[in-house]
Design an enzyme around this catalytic site. Sequence first.
Site, PDB file in Angstrom:
ATOM      1  N   ASP A   1      10.013  -6.118  -4.074  1.00 55.17           N
ATOM      2  CA  ASP A   1       8.940  -6.712  -3.274  1.00 55.17           C
ATOM      3  C   ASP A   1       8.756  -8.119  -3.820  1.00 55.17           C
ATOM      4  OD1 ASP A   1       6.439  -7.543  -2.158  1.00 55.17           O
ATOM      5  OD2 ASP A   1       5.976  -5.441  -1.772  1.00 55.17           O
TER       6      ASP A   1
ATOM      7  N   ASP B   1       6.068  -3.872   6.126  1.00 51.94           N
ATOM      8  CA  ASP B   1       5.034  -4.149   7.109  1.00 51.94           C
ATOM      9  C   ASP B   1       5.572  -4.975   8.267  1.00 51.94           C
ATOM     10  OD1 ASP B   1       5.504  -6.512   5.912  1.00 51.94           O
ATOM     11  OD2 ASP B   1       3.447  -6.909   5.276  1.00 51.94           O
TER      12      ASP B   1
ATOM     13  N   ALA C   1       0.828  -1.203   0.000  1.00 49.96           N
ATOM     14  CA  ALA C   1       0.000   0.000   0.000  1.00 49.96           C
ATOM     15  C   ALA C   1       0.870   1.263   0.000  1.00 49.96           C
ATOM     16  CB  ALA C   1      -0.935  -0.023   1.198  1.00 49.96           C
TER      17      ALA C   1
ATOM     18  N   CYS D   1      -0.829 -20.672  31.458  1.00 50.57           N
ATOM     19  CA  CYS D   1      -1.923 -21.247  32.250  1.00 50.57           C
ATOM     20  C   CYS D   1      -3.274 -20.712  31.817  1.00 50.57           C
ATOM     21  CB  CYS D   1      -1.715 -20.936  33.715  1.00 50.57           C
ATOM     22  SG  CYS D   1      -0.855 -22.259  34.490  1.00 50.57           S
TER      23      CYS D   1
END
Length: 1224
Positions: free
Chosen positions: A456, A528, A430, A584
């Site tokens: 990218d 990102d 983006a 837990c």
Amino acid sequence: MNQNSSNGMEIDESLYSRQLYVLGHEAMRRMAQSNVLIAGMRGLGVEIAKNIVLGGVKAVTIQDTGKAQWGDLSSQFFLREEDLGKYRVDVVQPRLAELNSYVPISIYKKELQEEFVSDFNVVVLTNSSIEEQRKIADFCHTKDICVIIADTKGLFGQIFCDFGKSFTVYDDNGEQPLSYMVANIEQSELGVVTCLDDQRQEFQDGDYVTFTEVHGMTELNECEPRKIKCLGPYTFSIGDTSKFSSYSRGGIVKQVKTARKIEFKSFSESLKSPEFVISDFAKFDRPAQLHAGFQALHKFVQSNQALPGPRNEKDAEKVLNLAKEIDSENGAADIIKDLAMQATGDLCPMQSVIGSIAAQEVMKACSGKFMPIVQWFYFDAVECIPADTVLTEKDCKPKKCRYDGQIAVFGEKFQEILGNQKYFLVGAGAIGCEMLKNWAMIGLACGSNGQAWVTDMDIIERSNLNRQFLFRPENVGKTKSATAANACSQMNPKFNIYPQENRVGPETENIYTDDFFENLDGVTNALDNVDARIYIDRRCVYYRKPLLESGTLGTKGNVQVVIPWVTESYSSSHDPPEKSIPICTLKNFPNAIEHTLQWARDQFEGIFKQAPESAEQYLKDSKFVERTLKLPGVQPAETLETVKKLLVDERPAKFDDCIMWARKLFEENYTNQIKQLLFNFPEDYTTSSNTPFWSGPKRCPHPIFFDASNSEHLDYVVAAANLRAEMYGMTERADRSYIQKYAEKIKLVEFVPRSGIKIATTDSEAASANDDGCADEEALQRLLSQIPNCQQLDGLQIKAIEFEKDDDTNFHMDFIVACSNLRATNYDIPTADRHKSKLIAGKIIPAIATTTSLIVGLVILELYKLVSGQKKVERFKNGFINLALPFFGFSEPICAPKVEYYDKEWTLWDRFDVNGEMTLRELLNYFMDKHGLEVTMLSQGVSMLYSFFMAKNKKEERLGMLISDVVRKVSKTKIPTHVKALVLEICCNDRDGKEKFSFLAETEIFERLVNFSKLSFAALRQKHTLPDLPYDYNALEPYISADIMQLHHSKHHAAYVNNLNNAEGAIEEAKSKGDLNTVITLQQVLKFNGGGHVNHSIFWQNLSPNGGEPTGDLLEAIKRDFGSVEKMKAAISALAVGVQGSGWAWLGYNKDRDRLSIAACPNQDPLQASTGLIPLFGIDVWEHAYYLQYKNVRPDYVNAIWNVANWNDIENRYNSNRKIETRQ
Ligand SMILES: [Fe+2]
């Protein structure tokens, strides 16, 4: 509210998914009902239209009477040179329509009239005369049509909003409603509510709340929202409860968002008495000045039929005089001349900023989601022009070229510099798309010597199309970088952009080499994830290149500028660590949907990924068994057991077997385990202190019994059976009704809980349970003999399933949703729908196009400053914005922190450059002779090349070797051929270093030494790492200064970690050589630095700006063992003041005696290893902890530190180490 959900208007979740998490379904439906008019289709108008179309409204009409001209091309990204002379709306309409098939786009080429605009819900005016603004806006005010006016002039912009006389805002901040568990509610006039103390409440006075699950005072359950007043960190009042029943236990309080009405003034009224939203608190006077300035510009145009000429002094003087007539005080500001001189300018980044904010206002107007701008907003970025620049009319006059709009502001020379830049963009998502658009429009790397690279490795997915605006449906499946680069080349054919598909990291350093980086003018991140950001940041620091860093989260965004030699770098500051859920809580005591979703994800990973992975390796990897047997504790047995189950015991032959398996899993998880839990801890079980076990954050569960007609039960079995079949590569499947019928018939033996089963109630119990047991050799061999080998399993295939949240047909999210909601039902936790479950379980980052566009606009404004060669830190702006509030904040970047040795200053940008090969001895001598520094340790990545404590014979050997040979020898690897320099880290003492051991930062320097060869930064990752502080360095002021905190954490603690890693490495090495003497010698080094690491890791957690006061069991224990809190503090303080030299004073817990106790330790001796006490709270009385602020007055420091003691943390340490409660 409207009834859209019932009239067939469904929101396309796969397209809008990321935006839906920002706006929500309700707001999106209201948007899908709105008819929007956008007037003016120059750069600003098209930016607004782009964002609105992506956002998804019912329909958009674009109005414009003009034709494309040169001046448009600097910012109107949907116009090309061949469009010059055509009507703008005609050219733009099809290009806008491509963005979102749900939004029809109409065109209108006539002047605006009242009658025409009355058909719209929202009217936006850009490039509009003040007469038109007044005519249209005032008319709309009478008809309750929302009006937004936006305008930019060079580096100046304005926005005006009028949403009518009574506008409803449904959500004024965009935050999730807060919710807490209740500990007590007073039956009184004040009605004081106390929340459980595991979390501070963050309500504000005037918030509204309601309750659920309250026992006793049941009148509060689902009550009408009650207004609250905050009283303390865990308490608030809700008004009179005296007439209600008395409170017994339980309850959840939840914030209720209430709608509010806002009254807007009409344009004419508001023009006279304006209300401003401040965009930059450093420019407090600016809005009023620009308010007069913009009006003066309109007046100038009225009498001259043209804007003032670029850099025309006479015109500017006229505008200034007009402004003075409008407002004698604010209108006299010099800034108005700047506004006049730039008025013909059109800049893409300014239009990104103003256009995206205006578009968000349109969405607010449509939906009532988020707080609107009331009513005027002004923004400028005059700092983009260097203070000493002298621009003339000649420099700035139009050249009949596409950059005329920019040349009008910056001049012709600057355009040439921009064109010849060499920039690297990392990421084409983006932010990357918007960045490339801006680069193409401003002409970055569009000159004959300019070059830009974008990398990218992702491919385009459908959910990207909603905001990654360069991508179209037909691009889905293609690479992002090439598609984006291609789209931007069409915007500006001169753009020299080179798309690549490389991941940035150590593995691509043969591509992004020294030459590549050294050739660059700067780097821009559009990433990102933090890891990649840190990697690129380190590369930029190494090559001393400027870095523009930015990020968004929903309506929030930020921009950071990193300038070599000037500012700190991205890695200099840390984000607070993500909160993790205690084991837990996950395993047995969930109390929120986040807990059950995490559990569901863990189930998925365990069952469908890790288990088949082991089986797959068993089948394919001959070394698997050998490796497994070497695992510690019970792991070998567990792993082999899992393999046996998958390959032998539970191997399905047909799909029915998968259904059976899924049905059994249901029984085990939702029926049997819960029965066992209730057997160990029945509903009325009480602890040794006589409080109910199932209280506070522990919700008492109930088992669920399988019912094939319950769709949630069936969902689980369908998803689990299908995933199981996929794991085994089965092609046979069955439909839902078959699975239902089959599952219905399955009869399982009823589970009977067993005694003697241990269930951990705290994380430390859980951890110690894991350590129990070790491998029984015989049992392991028996187990192995029961698993057939690969050949015997003739062709059995098994495959691990990788979780993929975005494919709605793969059963992954079906499984997660059912798995989580069934568990939530076990514990009566409100369930979550698929959409919400996906957000949480998929860790989706909400995103919206407007925020991205705004942030990128701000980044480009900083880029202008970098390219124009500005160096002064005060000219740059880091930005923090939240469009929902709306909030705009800017701050000067933080300067690189300086340390000193001798009379030299040193920052992160400094290093010693050493040229040419030399031996280790020559290097050590070089540092002594040239810099007066005695090197005590020298390392390269994880390899320690030299240390003062290393064995003598080895030291002698290495001293005579070339550094590069030492590196090869120690790391046992070759130095790759592309590596031309090595990064070495040194620890050193100055001449009087050894005497003042407590002043590490003054005597030791840990910085990078360069040359010989270079090493990948990722290899610097070490075994022990410096933990992040849970707060900012300045958070403990005034009690502990930011300087101390920074030095203490980033230097001293870092030194312990570094030395610890080195010592461990050295011990390993010595052990492997059988060099016992060295091993023993190093134990002292290990104890000192290991202790330092342990102690400080506790210390940071022990402190907090709002740590509260001791409460609960701890408070009781303090009273019991010391008499009072004050007495306890006095005792520890006295101890701390009395520590001789350097050391620590502690509050500890004696587990055997169940008593609190205090103790002091010298140096860095760790408390537990020295005394057996479990550390609860420590005071560091090394001088480095206080000297800078308190000099040698240690008592003042010790008294002050109690103000920042983190009692929440101390209590947690106490509670989690208390004796395990056993049944009577
Ligand atoms: Fe310390």
